[in-house]
Design an enzyme around this catalytic site. Structure first.
Site, PDB file in Angstrom:
ATOM      1  CE1 TYR A  49      -3.619  -2.500   0.359  1.00  0.00           C
ATOM      2  CE2 TYR A  49      -2.571  -3.190   2.398  1.00  0.00           C
ATOM      3  CZ  TYR A  49      -3.508  -3.389   1.406  1.00  0.00           C
ATOM      4  OH  TYR A  49      -4.321  -4.475   1.471  1.00  0.00           O
ATOM      5  NE  ARG A  53      -4.811 -11.264  -4.877  1.00  0.00           N
ATOM      6  CZ  ARG A  53      -4.532 -10.535  -3.778  1.00  0.00           C
ATOM      7  NH1 ARG A  53      -5.158  -9.405  -3.534  1.00  0.00           N
ATOM      8  NH2 ARG A  53      -3.611 -10.942  -2.949  1.00  0.00           N
ATOM      9  CG  ASP A  77      -2.215 -13.945  -2.560  1.00  0.00           C
ATOM     10  OD1 ASP A  77      -2.660 -13.492  -3.628  1.00  0.00           O
ATOM     11  OD2 ASP A  77      -2.291 -13.336  -1.472  1.00  0.00           O
ATOM     12  CD  GLU A  90      -3.783 -14.666   1.585  1.00  0.00           C
ATOM     13  OE1 GLU A  90      -4.627 -14.759   2.481  1.00  0.00           O
ATOM     14  OE2 GLU A  90      -3.366 -13.580   1.145  1.00  0.00           O
ATOM     15  CG  ASN A 143      -6.583 -12.736  -0.411  1.00  0.00           C
ATOM     16  OD1 ASN A 143      -6.421 -12.528   0.778  1.00  0.00           O
ATOM     17  ND2 ASN A 143      -5.571 -12.975  -1.235  1.00  0.00           N
ATOM     18  N   GLY A 187      -8.787  -6.805  -2.524  1.00  0.00           N
ATOM     19  CA  GLY A 187      -8.873  -5.362  -2.739  1.00  0.00           C
ATOM     20  C   GLY A 187      -9.544  -5.032  -4.065  1.00  0.00           C
TER      21      GLY A 187
END
Ligand SMILES: Nc1ncnc2c1ncn2[C@@H]1O[C@H](COP(=O)(O)OP(=O)(O)O)[C@@H](O)[C@H]1O
Ligand SMILES: [Mg+2]
Length: 309
Positions: A217, A256, A258, A271, A273, A277
């Site tokens: 970020y 998503r 990863d 993982e 998600n 985002g």
């Protein structure tokens, strides 16, 4: 995927954003971007922040469906999904089970192991002492992680034994179980999932030790490489793996996955998600663009899955 749906068909849409989790700020950005995109396409969309009485608002407000743009605990972990089920409001993305599993790295990894899907070796550690023991069984470096968090919060790459106490405290401070996972040296990828399809992979590169909160970020030194540079066949195999990992936990709609590829090119799942985002510079929108789907179109496609099939 069927053709475009008229904006009126969506009725009154609640965009759930904010919440109480550590990722509240990220969620507000995702939610704002989703809200704008829906309005730009003429959808009657409204902001609802479940930090303040979401269920009453949703029940009384005449909503027809909800777009969940909440990240982390309370919003991405099955809790809000269960609440929406009980009031009968259709919502985007995964159901209760997949949301809960996606949030819980320990149990997600156990499930993948059971399904024969590759994920780095790990130990659950309940104390600093157990972390020290894990270092004996799994060689350093290890990734020490809170089992239920996101945005790399509380994660340390434990390289040297003298950093063990700090790594333990950072993970444990999040208040969840802690796992210590074998570090995979190699390339990092993420696979965005839309419906039944894995979108083009994105390769992530950071000069930092790993893709931490800063890299996600704050800095502009992270590189997002898409097309990812693999051969078509290699990319397709990894897309298949990511979709299998997603579907293994019963995840749906969008999300998503990863993962890392080690020096020999072997993939290791990290993982899922279930509400990644969704700002316009986030990864799922980036992958969608590479597939020819712009942000507003992506948001509509995600919402479209809440309509009766
Ligand atoms: N086993 C691992 N080996 C190498 N890097 C890892 C490993 N686990 C996590 N990472 C790094 O840490 C980042 C965050 O880990 P992840 O498991 O995806 O948690 P989060 O839910 O916080 O995103 C990853 O994007 C990756 O850069
Ligand atoms: Mg991650």
């Amino acid at each position: 995927m069927s053709g475009p749906v008229a904006a009126e068909n969506f009725g009154k849409v609640a965009v759930l954003m904010g919440g109480r989790a550590a990722e509240r700020e990220v969620s507000l950005k995702s939610g704002q971007a989703v809200l704008q995109a829906l309005r730009s396409r003429g959808v009657d969309a409204h902001r609802v922040d479940p930090a303040a009485m979401a269920l009453e608002v949703l029940r009384a407000g005449g909503y027809d469906r909800a777009f969940i743009a909440l990240h982390g605990c309370g919003g991405e972990d099955g809790v809000i999904q269960g609440a929406l089920e009980t009031i009968g409001l259709p919502y985007t993305g995964s159901g209760v089970l997949a949301s809960a599993l996606g949030m819980d790295k320990r149990r997600c990894k156990l499930l993948w192991q059971g399904a024969g899907l590759p994920t780095p070796a790990f130990r659950v550690v309940a104390s600093e002492q157990q972390l020290a023991e894990a270092c004996q069984v799994l060689d350093l470096p290890l990734m020490v992680k809170p089992a239920r968090e996101g945005s790399s919060i509380g994660i340390t790459k434990l390289i040297a034994p003298e950093d063990l106490t700090a790594a333990w405290r950072a993970a444990e401070a999040q208040g969840y179980e802690v796992i210590a996972e074998q570090f995979i040296q190699g390339a990092e990828y993420t696979a965005a999932i839309l419906g039944e399809e894995a979108l083009p992979l994105i390769r992530l590169e950071t000069p930092r030790t790993f893709y931490d909160y800063e890299a996600k970020y704050r800095t502009d030194t992270t590189r997002y490489i898409c097309p990812c540079g693999l051969s078509r066949a290699d990319e397709a195999a990894l897309q298949d793996l990511a979709l299998a990992a997603f579907q293994a936990i019963d995840a749906r709609g969008w999300g998503r996955v990863d993962f890392m590829c080690d020096g020999a090119g072997r993939p290791w799942l990290l993982e899922v998600n279930t509400v990644p985002g969704m700002t316009d510079h986030s990864l799922v929108p980036m992958a969608a663009r590479a597939r020819g789907i712009d942000f507003a179109e992506l948001v509509l496609r995600i919402l479209q899955e809440t309509l009766p099939q």
